[in-house]
Enzyme design. Structure first.
Site, PDB file in Angstrom:
ATOM      1  CD  GLU A 179       1.821  11.980  -2.160  1.00 57.19           C
ATOM      2  OE1 GLU A 179       1.964  13.208  -2.301  1.00 57.19           O
ATOM      3  OE2 GLU A 179       2.208  11.349  -1.165  1.00 57.19           O
TER       4      GLU A 179
ATOM      5  CB  THR B 108      -0.985  -0.014   1.178  1.00 59.37           C
ATOM      6  OG1 THR B 108      -1.809  -1.179   1.062  1.00 59.37           O
ATOM      7  CG2 THR B 108      -1.858   1.228   1.196  1.00 59.37           C
TER       8      THR B 108
ATOM      9  CG  HIS C  76      -3.799  -1.662  -1.841  1.00 57.33           C
ATOM     10  ND1 HIS C  76      -2.483  -1.772  -1.466  1.00 57.33           N
ATOM     11  CD2 HIS C  76      -3.895  -2.315  -3.031  1.00 57.33           C
ATOM     12  CE1 HIS C  76      -1.818  -2.452  -2.372  1.00 57.33           C
ATOM     13  NE2 HIS C  76      -2.659  -2.795  -3.343  1.00 57.33           N
TER      14      HIS C  76
END
Length: 138
Positions: free
Chosen positions: A51, A43, A77
């Protein structure tokens, strides 16, 4: 950003997209980053890729001397990905409020959607921000 905001760039408008991709290696899996014991894409690695997609969406459109900083992310996730598969993240700029940029991001491997996020970044004066950080070291 609208042109009436000081230092704003008129080219940041909702609907822009950015992309990032990576191939899953052992270094990006849960045991290597401390987020679990199973050898699947971690994750924290997915968050970094998400990002990167947001940065790819807007960073090249900012005014000289500006940068964007991630300040919040809400992430899910939902599927595991083994070593060897590629992961693709797509960020869409969905809102611009002054210096605040909001993104919806999706991550997929070659088989399915593996995650989603709502991410907020803020536009800053890069030199001023770096000076503030340097003052913490003094």
């Amino acid at each position: 950003m609208n042109s009436s905001t000081p230092g704003a760039s008129p080219v940041l408008t909702p609907g822009l997209t950015g992309h990032a991709e990576v191939r899953v290696t052992e270094a990006l899996c849960a045991p290597a980053v401390g987020s679990g014991a199973i050898m699947v894409y971690a994750t924290p690695s997915m968050v970094a890729l998400m990002e990167a997609a947001a940065v790819a969406c807007v960073e090249h459109r900012l005014a000289p001397g500006q940068a964007s900083l991630g300040v919040q992310i809400e992430v899910s996730h939902t599927a595991g990905t083994p070593v060897g598969l590629a992961i693709y993240a797509t960020a869409t700029l969905v809102a611009v409020d002054g210096r605040k940029l909001t993104f919806e991001i999706e991550a997929r491997d070659s088989k399915e959607k593996i995650g989603a996020a709502r991410h907020t970044r803020v536009v800053v004066d890069a030199e001023r921000f770096k000076a503030r950080i340097a003052s913490k070291s003094a």
